[in-house]
Design a protein around this motif. Structure first.
Motif, PDB file in Angstrom:
ATOM      1  N   VAL A   1      21.970  49.758   1.932  1.00 58.33           N
ATOM      2  CA  VAL A   1      22.148  48.478   2.521  1.00 58.33           C
ATOM      3  C   VAL A   1      20.879  48.455   3.406  1.00 58.33           C
ATOM      4  O   VAL A   1      20.892  49.189   4.540  1.00 58.33           O
ATOM      5  CB  VAL A   1      23.540  48.521   3.373  1.00 58.33           C
TER       6      VAL A   1
ATOM      7  N   LEU B   1      21.761  46.575  -1.748  1.00 55.38           N
ATOM      8  CA  LEU B   1      22.542  45.560  -0.801  1.00 55.38           C
ATOM      9  C   LEU B   1      21.671  44.932   0.125  1.00 55.38           C
ATOM     10  O   LEU B   1      21.135  45.787   0.996  1.00 55.38           O
ATOM     11  CB  LEU B   1      23.831  45.874  -0.546  1.00 55.38           C
TER      12      LEU B   1
ATOM     13  N   ALA C   1      20.933  42.984   3.929  1.00 57.20           N
ATOM     14  CA  ALA C   1      21.682  43.113   5.166  1.00 57.20           C
ATOM     15  C   ALA C   1      21.023  42.350   6.083  1.00 57.20           C
ATOM     16  O   ALA C   1      19.799  41.879   5.868  1.00 57.20           O
ATOM     17  CB  ALA C   1      21.961  44.376   5.679  1.00 57.20           C
TER      18      ALA C   1
ATOM     19  N   THR D   1      32.212  41.820   7.498  1.00 58.60           N
ATOM     20  CA  THR D   1      30.679  42.439   7.076  1.00 58.60           C
ATOM     21  C   THR D   1      31.036  43.775   6.252  1.00 58.60           C
ATOM     22  O   THR D   1      30.704  44.031   5.053  1.00 58.60           O
ATOM     23  CB  THR D   1      29.573  42.337   7.892  1.00 58.60           C
TER      24      THR D   1
ATOM     25  N   LEU E   1      30.973  44.954   2.381  1.00 57.53           N
ATOM     26  CA  LEU E   1      30.212  46.004   1.743  1.00 57.53           C
ATOM     27  C   LEU E   1      31.188  46.692   0.984  1.00 57.53           C
ATOM     28  O   LEU E   1      30.707  47.344  -0.085  1.00 57.53           O
ATOM     29  CB  LEU E   1      29.912  46.807   3.027  1.00 57.53           C
TER      30      LEU E   1
ATOM     31  N   GLU F   1      31.740  45.742  -2.228  1.00 55.03           N
ATOM     32  CA  GLU F   1      30.691  45.955  -3.331  1.00 55.03           C
ATOM     33  C   GLU F   1      30.480  47.373  -3.747  1.00 55.03           C
ATOM     34  O   GLU F   1      30.266  47.922  -4.828  1.00 55.03           O
ATOM     35  CB  GLU F   1      29.233  45.717  -2.600  1.00 55.03           C
TER      36      GLU F   1
ATOM     37  N   SER G   1      21.439  53.424   5.190  1.00 56.82           N
ATOM     38  CA  SER G   1      21.474  52.177   5.785  1.00 56.82           C
ATOM     39  C   SER G   1      19.781  52.226   5.995  1.00 56.82           C
ATOM     40  O   SER G   1      19.303  53.062   6.369  1.00 56.82           O
ATOM     41  CB  SER G   1      22.145  52.280   7.294  1.00 56.82           C
TER      42      SER G   1
ATOM     43  N   THR H   1      22.486  47.208  11.809  1.00 60.49           N
ATOM     44  CA  THR H   1      22.922  47.784  10.267  1.00 60.49           C
ATOM     45  C   THR H   1      23.356  48.946  10.476  1.00 60.49           C
ATOM     46  O   THR H   1      24.536  49.465   9.547  1.00 60.49           O
ATOM     47  CB  THR H   1      21.506  47.644   9.600  1.00 60.49           C
TER      48      THR H   1
ATOM     49  N   VAL I   1      27.120  49.504   8.692  1.00 62.38           N
ATOM     50  CA  VAL I   1      26.946  50.479   7.530  1.00 62.38           C
ATOM     51  C   VAL I   1      27.904  51.896   7.648  1.00 62.38           C
ATOM     52  O   VAL I   1      28.431  52.503   6.782  1.00 62.38           O
ATOM     53  CB  VAL I   1      25.534  50.783   6.889  1.00 62.38           C
TER      54      VAL I   1
END
Length: 368
Positions: free
Chosen positions: A40, A58, A60, A71, A75, A78, A92, A98, A102
């Motif tokens: 991510v 992914l 972010a 969020t 995640l 996914e 991450s 983030t 994550v």
């Protein structure tokens, strides 16, 4: 390269600091035995090193607007689509928001999957990515929903920092400045990698002694009680490190007002924060009564207002601080327009001097 070990009762990992350490990611993934990885990233794909396994990339966004349960849920959805299992790994790549989001997603998915952090901001490298705290915000305040979930490794690649604008560097220096008052040596004037290493080493030793905030770990929140309130009150226009810097100056003034430290030590709070080019005044647009109300929602506030304050035995959590003392200390703080505070408020912090290494792209499956 510096390697800082962090050992808790049931988990152990290393924090690597230095140029090019992101290239250790594939070896970390191999040691974990993962067959798949979800990365991510709030940074371009070419910033992400090869994981050595099948990988889903992914996108972010760094910033408080995405630091939400929604969020985290997105995640995890996914992760399911990709077929991620408890024996795989989440990575991450980004700033502190983030790594927080994550990390929480990894803690909750299948009741916990391994996570590796590649912090790309100074703030994330010196603080947010280390120690296992993960959290998201609610409308009532910052970091009110979270979990403790220690990473399997943290790779603080100083090459990433050469891309940061000056304000983002100052944001990270807010956390370095507060280390001065919670047990670190004087870090002013040291090379940036040494400042990062010292900050991480201090945090690692504190986390080892108190992983879950039952006592000593509270000192890491120095300047954060008012800092979090300022972030919320300004709609996050004041960045985390900037707000913590103001909170650190306030903590010195409040400790002085309570007779815990002398005038010279109060002045030292101002001088240290100013050295790093950080704001030291309250935003003129904020109202003390509003700030006090927000501080009552702080996680440390078990009974009334609570602050981590300097004192004769060093920093410690002080509970049930009288409302009138807090109000008086806020009233005595200097004020400046928010637009002035978020500009250059002191000496410009130059970009770090690092040995640049090429950031080569990796083959990944990107989310369409």
């Amino acid at each position: 390269m510096a390697s800082i070990p962090l050992r808790t009762a049931d988990h152990a990992y290393d924090v690597l600091v230095g140029p090019g350490v992101r290239t250790s990611l594939a070896e970390v993934v191999r040691r974990l035995g993962a067959r798949r990885a979800v990365v991510v990233s709030a940074r371009p794909a070419e910033w992400v090193p090869d994981t050595g396994v099948e990988t889903l990339l992914l996108p972010a966004r760094d910033g408080e607007r995405d630091k939400t349960l929604a969020t985290v849920e997105a995640l995890c959805a996914e992760f399911v689509r990709f077929g991620l299992t408890r024996t795989d790994v989440v990575v991450s790549c980004g700033g502190g928001t983030t790594t927080d989001v994550v990390g929480l997603a990894a803690a909750l998915y299948h009741r916990g999957v391994p996570v590796v952090h590649l912090p790309t901001s100074l703030l994330a490298q010196v603080d947010a990515s280390v120690g296992g705290k993960t959290a998201v915000n609610l409308s009532a305040g910052k970091n009110l929903v979270g979990a403790y979930w220690q990473p399997s490794a943290v790779l603080c690649d100083t090459d990433y920092l050469s891309t940061l604008p000056p304000r983002e560097m100052r944001n990270g220096y807010g956390e370095i400045a507060r280390c001065h008052f919670i047990g670190a040596p004087d870090l002013r004037g040291l090379p940036l990698p040494d400042q990062i290493t010292a900050s991480v080493t201090l945090k690692a030793r504190v986390v080892e002694a108190d992983e879950r905030d039952s006592g000593l770990r509270h000192i890491l929140n120095y300047g954060h009680t008012l800092g979090h309130a300022l972030e919320k009150a300004t709609g996050y226009a004041l960045r985390h490190g900037e707000a913590v810097a103001v909170g650190t100056v306030f903590a010195g003034r409040l400790a002085g007002a309570l007779g815990r430290i002398d005038r010279a030590r109060v002045t030292e709070h101002q001088e240290v924060v100013e050295h790093y080019g950080l704001p030291t005044a309250l935003p003129a647009e904020t109202d003390p009564a509003t700030l006090i109300g927000l501080m009552r929602h702080d996680k440390k506030a078990m009974n009334g207002l609570a602050f981590v304050l300097d004192g004769p035995d060093g920093a410690e959590l002080v509970g049930d601080v009288p409302h009138e003392k807090v109000a008086q200390a806020l009233d005595a703080m200097p004020r400046a327009a928010l637009t002035e505070l978020v500009g250059t408020t002191g000496p410009t912090i130059p970009p770090p001097t690092v040995t640049a290494t090429a950031m080569t792209p990796t083959t990944m499956t990107a989310l369409s």
